[in-house]
Scaffold this motif. Structure first.
Motif, PDB file in Angstrom:
ATOM      1  N   GLY A 141       5.697   3.451  -0.227  1.00 39.36           N
ATOM      2  CA  GLY A 141       6.368   3.627   1.055  1.00 39.36           C
ATOM      3  C   GLY A 141       6.466   5.095   1.409  1.00 39.36           C
ATOM      4  N   PHE A 142       6.214   5.418   2.685  1.00 41.02           N
ATOM      5  CA  PHE A 142       6.358   6.798   3.118  1.00 41.02           C
ATOM      6  C   PHE A 142       6.627   6.863   4.613  1.00 41.02           C
ATOM      7  CE2 PHE A 142       1.862   5.743   3.248  1.00 41.02           C
ATOM      8  CZ  PHE A 142       1.452   6.199   4.496  1.00 41.02           C
ATOM      9  N   ASP A 143       7.240   7.964   5.030  1.00 43.99           N
ATOM     10  CA  ASP A 143       7.597   8.185   6.424  1.00 43.99           C
ATOM     11  C   ASP A 143       6.475   8.941   7.115  1.00 43.99           C
ATOM     12  OD1 ASP A 143       8.876   8.601   8.828  1.00 43.99           O
ATOM     13  OD2 ASP A 143      10.042  10.301   8.097  1.00 43.99           O
ATOM     14  N   PHE A 144       5.933   8.354   8.181  1.00 43.09           N
ATOM     15  CA  PHE A 144       4.909   8.991   9.003  1.00 43.09           C
ATOM     16  C   PHE A 144       5.646   9.739  10.108  1.00 43.09           C
ATOM     17  CE2 PHE A 144       0.392   7.912  10.723  1.00 43.09           C
ATOM     18  CZ  PHE A 144       0.236   9.208  11.167  1.00 43.09           C
ATOM     19  N   GLN A 145       6.143  10.930   9.788  1.00 48.51           N
ATOM     20  CA  GLN A 145       7.072  11.737  10.574  1.00 48.51           C
ATOM     21  C   GLN A 145       7.058  11.456  12.065  1.00 48.51           C
ATOM     22  OE1 GLN A 145       9.211  14.558   9.840  1.00 48.51           O
ATOM     23  NE2 GLN A 145       9.216  13.611   7.827  1.00 48.51           N
ATOM     24  N   GLY A 146       8.116  10.839  12.555  1.00 48.95           N
ATOM     25  CA  GLY A 146       8.265  10.604  13.969  1.00 48.95           C
ATOM     26  C   GLY A 146       7.471   9.433  14.501  1.00 48.95           C
ATOM     27  N   VAL A 147       6.500   8.965  13.739  1.00 49.06           N
ATOM     28  CA  VAL A 147       5.654   7.850  14.170  1.00 49.06           C
ATOM     29  C   VAL A 147       6.196   6.538  13.626  1.00 49.06           C
ATOM     30  CG1 VAL A 147       3.328   6.878  14.136  1.00 49.06           C
ATOM     31  CG2 VAL A 147       3.640   9.348  14.302  1.00 49.06           C
ATOM     32  N   GLY A 148       6.620   6.518  12.385  1.00 44.01           N
ATOM     33  CA  GLY A 148       7.158   5.301  11.790  1.00 44.01           C
ATOM     34  C   GLY A 148       7.047   5.327  10.291  1.00 44.01           C
ATOM     35  N   ASP A 149       7.267   4.193   9.666  1.00 41.68           N
ATOM     36  CA  ASP A 149       7.226   4.072   8.213  1.00 41.68           C
ATOM     37  C   ASP A 149       6.097   3.141   7.800  1.00 41.68           C
ATOM     38  OD1 ASP A 149       9.474   5.659   7.899  1.00 41.68           O
ATOM     39  OD2 ASP A 149      10.816   3.952   8.117  1.00 41.68           O
ATOM     40  N   PHE A 150       5.424   3.515   6.730  1.00 39.59           N
ATOM     41  CA  PHE A 150       4.467   2.641   6.083  1.00 39.59           C
ATOM     42  C   PHE A 150       5.131   2.022   4.856  1.00 39.59           C
ATOM     43  CE2 PHE A 150       0.991   5.101   8.117  1.00 39.59           C
ATOM     44  CZ  PHE A 150       0.216   4.043   8.571  1.00 39.59           C
ATOM     45  N   SER A 151       4.843   0.773   4.600  1.00 35.25           N
ATOM     46  CA  SER A 151       5.234   0.135   3.347  1.00 35.25           C
ATOM     47  C   SER A 151       4.041  -0.681   2.884  1.00 35.25           C
ATOM     48  CB  SER A 151       6.455  -0.757   3.534  1.00 35.25           C
ATOM     49  OG  SER A 151       6.841  -1.324   2.300  1.00 35.25           O
ATOM     50  N   ILE A 152       3.386  -0.220   1.842  1.00 37.26           N
ATOM     51  CA  ILE A 152       2.129  -0.800   1.382  1.00 37.26           C
ATOM     52  C   ILE A 152       2.356  -1.512   0.058  1.00 37.26           C
ATOM     53  CG2 ILE A 152      -0.205  -0.268   0.581  1.00 37.26           C
ATOM     54  CD1 ILE A 152      -0.097   2.206   2.414  1.00 37.26           C
ATOM     55  N   ASP A 153       2.041  -2.788   0.013  1.00 37.26           N
ATOM     56  CA  ASP A 153       2.165  -3.536  -1.235  1.00 37.26           C
ATOM     57  C   ASP A 153       1.015  -3.182  -2.167  1.00 37.26           C
ATOM     58  OD1 ASP A 153       4.439  -4.801  -0.373  1.00 37.26           O
ATOM     59  OD2 ASP A 153       3.410  -6.630   0.268  1.00 37.26           O
ATOM     60  N   ILE A 154       1.365  -2.874  -3.399  1.00 37.56           N
ATOM     61  CA  ILE A 154       0.380  -2.522  -4.431  1.00 37.56           C
ATOM     62  C   ILE A 154       0.086  -3.767  -5.262  1.00 37.56           C
ATOM     63  CG2 ILE A 154      -0.024  -1.116  -6.477  1.00 37.56           C
ATOM     64  CD1 ILE A 154       2.195   0.771  -5.244  1.00 37.56           C
ATOM     65  N   VAL A 155      -1.168  -4.111  -5.369  1.00 36.97           N
ATOM     66  CA  VAL A 155      -1.543  -5.307  -6.128  1.00 36.97           C
ATOM     67  C   VAL A 155      -2.674  -4.951  -7.083  1.00 36.97           C
ATOM     68  CG1 VAL A 155      -2.359  -7.684  -6.000  1.00 36.97           C
ATOM     69  CG2 VAL A 155      -0.896  -6.789  -4.179  1.00 36.97           C
ATOM     70  N   ASP A 156      -2.368  -4.927  -8.388  1.00 42.64           N
ATOM     71  CA  ASP A 156      -3.371  -4.722  -9.437  1.00 42.64           C
ATOM     72  C   ASP A 156      -4.366  -3.609  -9.119  1.00 42.64           C
ATOM     73  OD1 ASP A 156      -2.252  -6.703 -10.939  1.00 42.64           O
ATOM     74  OD2 ASP A 156      -3.600  -8.270 -10.194  1.00 42.64           O
ATOM     75  N   GLY A 157      -3.959  -2.386  -9.251  1.00 38.00           N
ATOM     76  CA  GLY A 157      -4.872  -1.275  -8.989  1.00 38.00           C
ATOM     77  C   GLY A 157      -4.669  -0.128  -9.948  1.00 38.00           C
ATOM     78  N   VAL A 158      -5.483   0.924  -9.829  1.00 33.60           N
ATOM     79  CA  VAL A 158      -5.429   2.056 -10.761  1.00 33.60           C
ATOM     80  C   VAL A 158      -5.117   3.332  -9.992  1.00 33.60           C
ATOM     81  CG1 VAL A 158      -6.767   3.464 -12.376  1.00 33.60           C
ATOM     82  CG2 VAL A 158      -7.092   0.991 -12.296  1.00 33.60           C
ATOM     83  N   LEU A 159      -4.104   4.041 -10.447  1.00 35.22           N
ATOM     84  CA  LEU A 159      -3.828   5.351  -9.859  1.00 35.22           C
ATOM     85  C   LEU A 159      -4.502   6.436 -10.675  1.00 35.22           C
ATOM     86  CD1 LEU A 159      -2.531   7.537  -8.151  1.00 35.22           C
ATOM     87  CD2 LEU A 159      -0.523   7.334  -9.580  1.00 35.22           C
TER      88      LEU A 159
END
Length: 265
Positions: A105-123
């Protein structure tokens, strides 16, 4: 506010890296080490700084079951992006990688918020060479702002970078630091009508529009010691055509998360 979206993208943070450097600046291979020690009640304290605002986050290992583990954050809605990722779901350590499910999740300054579901991945992958792409996913959704239907396309990517020889943060100085990156590229388009003609315009071009770039740094047997979260975007100016969105034309915000203290059992 942007709609909360589900995204098959993986994002969790660090555990294991190699002890030897290769000539090309990669991470070597063979030996796996702990870059996020998993013992129950291990904890990490961070200063999270955005401009002149300083807040504090705590991460604690709350449960361990084999190679799976969960962390909790204090505050429950953390200030640091990576604190949120690490505490948002179950993580799995396997073959020098950190794999997991959770939320980015992160704030797209002044535009809105993203909330991305993470499903089985590699950082990150401690045995991958410098510049290796570890994961990539893309998607699209539509959000209405001030009567404009914005078509938003994203590509989320994780990349392994070369180890950093030494790094100093408030908790100390560390050597052979593992470095990985999370990059989110965004493009935005919308339709406008001028008289009888309707046309599509690009408000945010995908080229060079890596809206979020997060550089994460991990120390052996300690954990995440630093995370630099850079947000940048610049919308095209179509005010001459009567397109005036109620959001900032551009933004550039750096948030730094640094380790101040830790307890490893």
């Amino acid at each position: 506010m942007f709609k909360k979206i589900s995204l098959a993208f993986i994002a969790i943070i660090a555990l294991t890296a190699c002890s030897t450097d290769t000539d090309d600046g990669g991470n070597g291979g063979g030996n796996n080490f702990s870059y996020l020690p998993l013992t129950t009640n291990n904890s990490w304290d961070y200063d999270v700084v955005t401009g002149t605002t300083v807040t504090n986050d705590n991460l604690t290992v709350s449960s361990v079951s084999g190679s799976n583990y969960t962390l909790t954050a204090n505050p429950a809605v953390p200030n640091g992006l990576m604190t949120g990722v690490l505490s948002s779901g179950e993580l799995t350590a396997a073959n020098g990688q950190l794999i997991g499910n959770g939320t980015l999740g992160f704030d797209f300054q002044g535009v809105g918020d993203f909330s991305i579901d993470i499903v089985d991945g590699v950082l990150y992958d401690q045995n991958a060479s410098n510049g290796s792409e570890l994961y990539s996913t893309s998607g699209t959704f539509t959000e209405t702002i001030d009567s404009y239907d914005l078509d938003i396309n994203y590509v989320a990517t994780t990349v392994q970078k070369a180890n950093v020889a030494t790094m100093t943060v408030p908790s100390g100085t560390y050597s052979n630091v593992l470095h990985s990156q999370l990059i989110i590229n965004v493009s935005i388009s919308t339709e406008i009508s001028i008289g009888p003609i309707t046309q599509t315009i690009n408000l945010l071009q995908p080229q060079n529009q890596d809206v979020i770039v997060v550089d994460n740094y991990w120390a052996q047997d300690v954990g995440l010691i630093k995370s630099d979260n850079q947000l940048d975007y610049s919308l095209a100016d179509f005010s001459a055509l009567g397109v005036n969105l109620p959001v900032p034309q551009s933004a550039s915000v750096l948030t730094t998360q640094e380790l101040t203290a830790f307890t490893i059992n």
